[in-house]
Structure formats: C-alpha cells, structure tokens
Design an enzyme around this catalytic site. Structure first.
Site, PDB file in Angstrom:
ATOM      1  N   TRP A 109       0.792  -1.165  -0.133  1.00 19.94           N
ATOM      2  CA  TRP A 109      -0.013  -0.141  -0.062  1.00 19.94           C
ATOM      3  C   TRP A 109       0.623   1.278   0.096  1.00 19.94           C
ATOM      4  O   TRP A 109       0.493   2.508  -0.601  1.00 19.94           O
ATOM      5  CB  TRP A 109      -1.094  -0.070   1.063  1.00 19.94           C
ATOM      6  CG  TRP A 109      -1.861  -1.055   0.944  1.00 19.94           C
ATOM      7  CD1 TRP A 109      -2.164  -2.346   1.581  1.00 19.94           C
ATOM      8  CD2 TRP A 109      -3.083  -1.088  -0.085  1.00 19.94           C
ATOM      9  NE1 TRP A 109      -3.152  -2.915   1.036  1.00 19.94           N
ATOM     10  CE2 TRP A 109      -3.717  -2.166   0.162  1.00 19.94           C
ATOM     11  CE3 TRP A 109      -3.321  -0.264  -1.072  1.00 19.94           C
ATOM     12  CZ2 TRP A 109      -5.004  -2.665  -0.734  1.00 19.94           C
ATOM     13  CZ3 TRP A 109      -4.560  -0.513  -1.953  1.00 19.94           C
ATOM     14  CH2 TRP A 109      -5.182  -1.618  -1.963  1.00 19.94           C
ATOM     15  N   ASP A 179      -1.234   6.422   6.761  1.00 18.89           N
ATOM     16  CA  ASP A 179      -2.196   5.707   6.446  1.00 18.89           C
ATOM     17  C   ASP A 179      -2.646   4.587   7.487  1.00 18.89           C
ATOM     18  O   ASP A 179      -1.737   3.616   7.731  1.00 18.89           O
ATOM     19  CB  ASP A 179      -2.052   4.977   5.056  1.00 18.89           C
ATOM     20  CG  ASP A 179      -2.951   3.981   4.535  1.00 18.89           C
ATOM     21  OD1 ASP A 179      -3.929   3.691   5.138  1.00 18.89           O
ATOM     22  OD2 ASP A 179      -2.612   3.312   3.437  1.00 18.89           O
ATOM     23  N   LYS A 203     -12.488  -1.783   7.758  1.00 17.93           N
ATOM     24  CA  LYS A 203     -11.704  -2.753   8.583  1.00 17.93           C
ATOM     25  C   LYS A 203     -12.233  -2.573  10.265  1.00 17.93           C
ATOM     26  O   LYS A 203     -12.655  -3.675  10.743  1.00 17.93           O
ATOM     27  CB  LYS A 203     -10.485  -2.628   8.024  1.00 17.93           C
ATOM     28  CG  LYS A 203      -9.934  -3.002   6.782  1.00 17.93           C
ATOM     29  CD  LYS A 203      -8.560  -2.396   6.496  1.00 17.93           C
ATOM     30  CE  LYS A 203      -8.289  -2.114   5.056  1.00 17.93           C
ATOM     31  NZ  LYS A 203      -8.643  -3.250   3.981  1.00 17.93           N
TER      32      LYS A 203
END
Ligand code: PMP
Length: 368
Positions: A109, A179, A203
């Site tokens: 990511w 992030d 999540k």
C-alpha cells in the site's frame, strides 16, 4: 439450508476488508432499518440536512475524537473514495510547490501511495523494504528525513504483508501523515505525533464507502487554492464533511461501531484483547516445527493481519478449502502474494481465533 438458516448463518470471517463488523452493531442496524428511532424511515432515506442525521454525524465524529483522545487542534472529516483517494488527496493538499515528500515503504500500500504521489511532485523514498520482501519496518533512529520535506508518509499497518509499526513515528518537526486503514482504533496512539491520519472505514471503523481523515487544523492553512472542491480538505472542514451528500449509511455505522468500542472499554482494552488473539495464532505458527512459516519479522508482526505459509502452495490451498468447510472464510492471502492471511480486526471474536488455532494443529498433524 432452509430460509432461516440462510438468513442467520454467521461464519468466522477472516476477510481483510470489508471485514467482520460487531454483531451488536449489525443487530442494531437491522432493528433500525425500517424506522430509525421512531423517525418513520431508515437512515438511508433521511435528508443529510435533517436534525436527526446531524446528531448521527456528531456522534460519529465524537466517537472518533473520544476514542483517540483528540485535542481541539484536530478535526475529523468523513470523505468518500476510499484510502486510495487519499493517496492523491494528500499530495494535492499538502505537497508544496518545489518541495518533496518523504515516503517510508513497508508494503504494497505504501508503494501504491508513492506511485500516485509521483504524479503531483517530488517523492523521496527514505526507506523501502521491497528488496527484503516487505517483512520489516525501520527503527526510528534509522530514518533520515529531508529537513524541508512537505510531510512524511508511512503506513502503520501493511494489510497485505502483515507488518506493523510498534511505535508512533516521530517527524521531528516535519508533519507526519499516516495511512492507518488497517489498524486505526486497534490500540492507543500518541496523537501528538500525527498531523494527518487517514483510514478507509471497512476494517475497524464501519463499512466501505467512508474514509475517515483526522487532520491538524493548522495543516489546512497550506491547502492550495483552486483544487477541485471534493478533493479539498479545507472545503470538507468548512462544510462539516457535507459539501455534498455524504455516505449517510456509512457514517451511521461508524457511530454505532464507535459506541460499541467505547462499551468494550475503548482502545486500551481492545489493544489487550487484540494482543491476546494474535498471540494465540503466532504461538501456533512458532510451535509448528516449521510447518507454518510466518512472513513478517517477529518484531513487527501485525496484530491485525497475520500472514504465513504452509510448505507448498498446494497445501495453502487445501488449508483454505478445508477451513471454509469448518465455517472459517477469507483466509486466502492477497492474490499478489499467496499464502494465508488471517485478518482479526477489533470485531473478530476470540472464539474464531481459537477455532483457527485448533484447526491449524489438526491440519499440520494430518499433512506433515
Ligand atoms: N491502505 C491500506 C493499508 C489498505 O489496507 C487498503 C485497502 N485494503 C488501502 C489503503 C486502500 O483502501 P481502499 O480500498 O479503501 O481505497
């Protein structure tokens, strides 16, 4: 399966996201689906300008503020476009002309965030564990930042690779952007170290379609004029996250998840539970005489996404197929890396972890 069985069947869902939501939250949402608090309509049918939705928005925002002990210097925004849109919004809003942004890459990511940022300006990669296979995170004292960088970006938990920072990175004066999509609200953090945190909700905070952005108000002063309205943090801050119709359903679920987490005892308590759950699986890996091989270095093993392999890809596949038959779904590793990934976010029940550990032991004894 009859209709009632189909409707009420719940499996242990190890999906990396969208991931399992707390059962009491789902039940409450179900109960309120036809009429929210006597309003005669569901939250999805209600004007976002109504008083009732205003209360929900306030409650979701307060939930995040309380759980992370945010001070008044931060503001919480609810956006759309997922964490991926933040890969673009962060440089568009914060990367000053002519400066560069420092990126720490510890997984897939972070790499994507860098590739997007390069479209907007200069990127300085200060750490990249790709050659090492994304198993590690750097120590704070091993990181050398560019003195005048616009910001430093890192990914506190890499969802695909299963590596997690065990400390809050310190920018020593340079703004820190994080992030935190896959470990936000999973443990206490020292909020003072962060200038902007973003996370896709799907999540640990709610459903997909909402992105939470926590930003220090003073950082908004540097947002350049003339950005497209829906890509401008300052506009979202100025319009109470509603320059246009927000994801009302998503924000409603965020408020319910935050209330659930508060009732559970907040991030301090959930961190203890998360550590206990993860330990059960890592212990099963470490005591398997090498049958299960963990991916991440021990010191940075993720407590949210636990990645490991069996001796062959065929056994990985057989493991997932058999687990599925035992009411455990979503264990296949990301398509780019294979292996196994058990995602055990806040709402994932301990009984599911115990079921997996039992299954791991049984599977190993049958397939050595
Ligand atoms: N960053 C991290 C750490 C992620 O785990 C994900 C999604 N799995 C993303 C970014 C991308 O999120 P989205 O799909 O919400 O754009």
């Amino acid at each position: 399966m009859n209709i009632a069985e189909k409707r009420f069947r719940r499996v242990f869902n190890f999906s990396s996201g969208p991931g399992t939501l707390p059962l009491p939250v789902l039940e409450r949402a179900r109960d309120e689906l036809l009429s929210l608090d006597g309003a005669g309509m569901s939250v999805m049918e209600m004007s976002h300008r109504s008083d009732k939705f205003g209360e929900i928005l306030d409650s979701a925002r307060k939930g995040i503020c309380d759980l992370l002990a945010l001070t008044k210097s931060y503001t919480v925004l609810f956006l759309q476009g997922g964490a991926t849109m933040q890969f673009s919004m962060v440089p568009m809003n914060l990367l000053r002309n002519g400066d560069s942004a420092d990126y720490v890459i510890t997984g897939a990511w972070g790499e994507k965030a860098v590739n997007e940022t390069k479209k907007f300006g200069n990127v300085n990669v200060v750490y990249d564990d790709k050659p090492g296979g994304y198993r590690n995170v750097p120590r704070q004292d091993a990181l050398m930042f560019t003195p005048h960088a616009s910001y430093i970006h890192y990914t506190s938990n890499e969802t695909i690779d299963g590596v997690e920072f065990k400390y809050d990175l310190d920018g020593h004066g340079v703004p820190v952007v994080c992030d935190a999509s896959s470990n936000i609200l999973s443990k206490p953090i020292d909020i003072r170290k962060y200038d902007l945190i973003y996370a896709g909700a799907q999540k640990n905070i709610g459903p997909s379609g909402v992105t939470v952005v926590i930003v220090k108000k003073e950082l908004l002063e540097r947002v350049p004029k003339g950005l497209p309205a829906l890509l401008d943090y300052r506009i979202f801050a100025g319009y109470d996250s509603m320059p246009n119709t927000p994801n009302t359903w998503g924000i409603y679920l965020v408020s319910l998840v935050c209330n659930w987490l508060k009732e559970m005892g907040g991030v301090e308590k959930i961190a203890v539970i998360n550590a206990e759950k993860a330990k059960l699986i890592y212990d099963a890996i470490d005591s398997s005489d090498g049958f299960y091989a963990g991916h991440a270095e021990r010191s940075c093993r993720s407590l949210m996404n636990l990645t490991f392999r069996l001796p062959t890809p065929e056994l990985d596949e057989q493991f997932c197929a058999e687990a599925e038959k035992n009411e455990m779904s979503g264990l296949r590793g990301h398509r780019s890396v294979g292996g196994i990934r058990a995602s055990i976010y806040n709402a994932f029940p301990k009984e599911g972890v115990e079921r997996l550990v039992e299954f791991m032991s049984d599977f190993a004894s049958r397939n050595r």
